[in-house]
Scaffold this motif. Sequence first.
Motif, short mmCIF file in Angstrom:
data_model
loop_
_atom_site.label_atom_id
_atom_site.label_comp_id
_atom_site.label_asym_id
_atom_site.label_seq_id
_atom_site.Cartn_x
_atom_site.Cartn_y
_atom_site.Cartn_z
N GLY A 1 0.81 -1.21 0.00
CA GLY A 1 0.00 0.00 0.00
C GLY A 1 0.85 1.26 0.00
N SER A 2 0.43 2.24 0.82
CA SER A 2 1.16 3.51 0.90
C SER A 2 1.98 3.59 2.18
N PHE A 3 2.44 2.45 2.67
CA PHE A 3 3.21 2.41 3.92
C PHE A 3 4.56 3.10 3.76
N ASN A 4 4.93 3.93 4.77
CA ASN A 4 6.25 4.54 4.87
C ASN A 4 6.56 5.43 3.67
N HIS A 5 7.52 5.07 2.82
CA HIS A 5 7.90 5.91 1.68
C HIS A 5 7.05 5.62 0.44
N SER A 6 6.11 4.70 0.52
CA SER A 6 5.25 4.40 -0.63
C SER A 6 4.09 5.39 -0.72
N HIS A 7 3.44 5.44 -1.87
CA HIS A 7 2.39 6.42 -2.13
C HIS A 7 1.05 5.74 -2.43
N GLY A 8 0.00 6.56 -2.53
CA GLY A 8 -1.32 6.06 -2.88
C GLY A 8 -1.45 5.90 -4.38
N ASP A 9 -0.63 5.02 -4.95
CA ASP A 9 -0.52 4.90 -6.41
C ASP A 9 -0.73 3.46 -6.89
N GLN A 10 -1.61 2.72 -6.18
CA GLN A 10 -1.89 1.36 -6.63
C GLN A 10 -2.62 1.41 -7.98
N ASN A 11 -2.27 0.48 -8.86
CA ASN A 11 -2.80 0.43 -10.24
C ASN A 11 -2.36 1.64 -11.06
N SER A 12 -1.25 2.26 -10.71
CA SER A 12 -0.78 3.41 -11.47
C SER A 12 0.26 2.99 -12.50
N LEU A 13 0.50 3.91 -13.45
CA LEU A 13 1.39 3.66 -14.59
C LEU A 13 2.46 4.73 -14.68
N LEU A 14 3.62 4.34 -15.17
CA LEU A 14 4.66 5.27 -15.58
C LEU A 14 5.12 4.86 -16.97
N ILE A 15 5.37 5.85 -17.82
CA ILE A 15 5.88 5.57 -19.17
C ILE A 15 7.00 6.54 -19.49
N SER A 16 8.11 6.03 -20.01
CA SER A 16 9.16 6.85 -20.58
C SER A 16 9.53 6.27 -21.93
N SER A 17 10.06 7.11 -22.82
CA SER A 17 10.44 6.64 -24.15
C SER A 17 11.48 7.58 -24.72
#
Length: 275
Positions: free
Chosen positions: A155-171
């Motif tokens: 989950g968002s424990f400690n250094h984690s965030h509220g970003d479950q099911n989130s995406l990142l893209i770089s190209s």
Amino acid sequence: SGSEGGFANGTAYAQYTADYALQIWQPLTAATGINLFDKPWSVGFLRFLMHFVPPGAPLHAFGDQHEVVPEQRVMKAFASRFALPEAAWYVKNLTGEEDSISTLTAPWPMPVSTVAVPKPPANSALYPSIGWVAMHNDISDRSRTSVFFKSSPYGSFNHSHGDQNSLLISSGGRPLLIEAGYMDWYGSPLWNTWYRQSKSHNAITYDGGIGQRVDGYGETLARNGKITSFAAIPGLDFAQGNATAAYGGALTQAMRQIWYLRNLDVLVVQDKLEA
């Protein structure tokens, strides 16, 4: 995480952990004869760094300090302690030189120098115990497209965030679909009200920007996500995440499915939501 080597708090803090390992594990090995680099989690952790901080990665991924540019010399130094084809590929393609003090405490010859043929890791991977997925069209190409997907039991424990099911893209060495904000200090008003919130990530919100529950301490472990399906076949990667629990009962279903058509460089995303 489990023996596959994931690091749930994000790759910035994974980098700091690799740096501490260089400072602590090498003297410990000399004193005890126990080589902590030669353990299942350590080998998996190296592959985790390769998949989520590949050579030329423009930013870190997920968690606190995700906006920071990676210090490639740290990962290069850490990888140098492994006599693995993937480690040799990683070292060859990373820039910078490690700190001279950690070099002085290194084994001789450096383990990575004993590898005859470097080899990149697989283009896609699941780290199930932390709920992270990496998908690259060609991890050996610095101009690669990289897709990162997260649905974590931490989950968002400690250094984690509220970003479950989130995406990142770089190209092409450029971040395209990003996480917003920056970390001024741990626990700051900005950190609580924006930086960790779902609305600063590529995740589902409702009613004008309300997202996953990130308040409390132990509760953040229960407000989590889970990768429920993953497949990597020639030309196609697939992952499915369930982030329903992360919304603390506000949603009765929060599923996301992603298909990455590697040969076409196309990503398809489908959300299934109920409330």
